[in-house]
Design an enzyme around this catalytic site. Structure first.
Site, short mmCIF file in Angstrom:
data_model
loop_
_atom_site.label_atom_id
_atom_site.label_comp_id
_atom_site.label_asym_id
_atom_site.label_seq_id
_atom_site.Cartn_x
_atom_site.Cartn_y
_atom_site.Cartn_z
N CYS A 286 0.83 -1.15 -0.20
CA CYS A 286 0.02 0.02 0.23
C CYS A 286 0.89 1.23 -0.14
CB CYS A 286 -0.93 -0.01 1.11
SG CYS A 286 -0.34 -0.28 2.70
N ARG A 287 0.65 2.07 0.91
CA ARG A 287 1.49 3.59 0.80
C ARG A 287 2.71 3.52 1.20
NH1 ARG A 287 -3.94 6.36 3.17
NH2 ARG A 287 -5.21 6.64 1.50
#
Lengths: 225, 225
Positions: B180-181
């Site tokens: 993800c981030r």
DNA sequence: TGCTTCCTCCAATAATCTATGGATTATTGT
DNA sequence: ACAATAATCCATAGATTATTGGAGGAAGCA
């Protein structure tokens, strides 16, 4: 349910990071970090060097400690502060670099503080070649205690405020490569101006001790008296 | 004389650096930086994603702008904010790293937010080998707009909140590598837990998009509608 | 034990920052 | 020109931080 829990935890995590961010949010604290990057110091010495009230300096140091940026060591009645690690110096250096790159006010403030640089500067690669050629002498113009805490191997130490009186300690025929704390340290600028005014050939080193250390170049520490 | 002048100039320079430091001094602003590291966004989108009042978000963005950390682009009636450069992302990442290394509260807050990691994680070197072997599928669980703004080449996009419904889009026989981030992003943790609960083999990628970019690994940007 | 030094802790005030609602500006569409 | 939308600007209350003087704690020394 998990969302409620995790959103509090999320804020807690970001706030913990922000605690370290806050340590960088005051000019005085950055000045203290700059000094600490040169070596450990007592609270009193830091306060004097940064022009702060002892109590104020202590409070700022507590903030830095909360952020985990500094560690302490007691020696008898006095407490020595030091950076908690190289990564802290790296963070400090990167903050300055990013600020200079993206904040218009920085180059202006920099020039106003450091003054004009009439001579340019020398890279550490070039310095190595010139030292090998026996062509130059390296001069450390920081206060003696910072020199003692760590300096470029082979460098002479003459603090800038003693430079006019002790200029005869410098060989007349060699170019003088001057360095001090770091990229934004005024001492080397002042020293080069003074030396050129006195008819010497002098140039600043591109790196100060901060950048030199972070480049993992060799450092000598004296335990001279 | 020069001293009086220069001491004011000195404070001005350190304060200019501190202006950038201040941008890092609030959890909300760090959260905004984290989001911006994924790609540009409008004020409104940032406010919603960070759970902030529009006015408050705008004020924080002004602070970031003053620090030079973000730049803006107007498109019709809305204004898109983006990071001013990779060095800003780098500074942000280093701040988190230093905070985690030296601040005791961070690992605790991290675990409280991210939850337990039962599966471990995979490095990007290993990922490359496994992808080459056709052994794994890479899954991006960020919101679609972040995927579109830039993602690991070949990655599938299923936002974590749609994952349960869309699990049939994932091949059954392959291990699923989720990202993800960034290092402190909860989405991949949640996704891996969900996938393993549903009987799939899933593991987190060591890097999120932030670290992936900073390692200068290849990034695909779609311009899907 | 008492005295001194160095530093931290505490309390109080001034200054700054955060969050928010309401007003204002810029742009687009009618 | 007018209305609608997106964002910034402004004023302000509440929270946080900075600075300072003075009290208090920890070593060291007489």
């Amino acid at each position: 349910m998990r969302d409620a829990t995790s959103s509090g935890a999320k804020a807690a995590l970001y706030d913990a990071f922000a605690t370290s961010g806050k340590a960088l949010a005051s000019g005085k604290r950055l000045e203290l970090l700059d000094l600490l990057a040169q070596g450990e110091r007592t609270v009193d010495a830091l306060a004097k060097a940064a022009g702060l009230n002892l109590t104020t300096a202590s409070a700022h140091l507590q903030t830095l400690k909360q952020a985990g940026f500094v560690a302490t060591r007691r020696e008898g009645v006095r407490i020595h502060y030091r950076l908690a690690g190289d990564d802290v110096a790296q963070l400090f250096a990167l903050l300055r670099k990013v600020a200079e790159a993206h904040q218009a006010a920085v180059p202006a403030a920099r020039d106003a503080y450091l003054g004009e640089d009439t001579t340019g500067e020398m890279s550490h690669e070039e310095l190595r070649a010139r030292v090998a050629a026996g062509d130059v002498v390296v001069l450390d113009v920081r206060p003696v205690e910072e020199y003692l805490a760590g300096h470029i191997p082979g460098a002479l130490s003459i603090p800038v405020n003693e430079l006019a009186d002790r200029i005869n300690e410098l060989p007349e025929n060699l170019e003088i490569v001057v360095y001090c704390r770091g990229e934004y340290c005024v001492l080397a600028y002042d020293a080069v101006r003074l030396l050129t005014d006195l008819g010497r050939r002098a140039i600043r080193l591109n790196d100060g001790m901060l950048e030199w250390r972070l480049s993992e170049l060799p450092v000598d520490a004296s335990d001279l008296t």
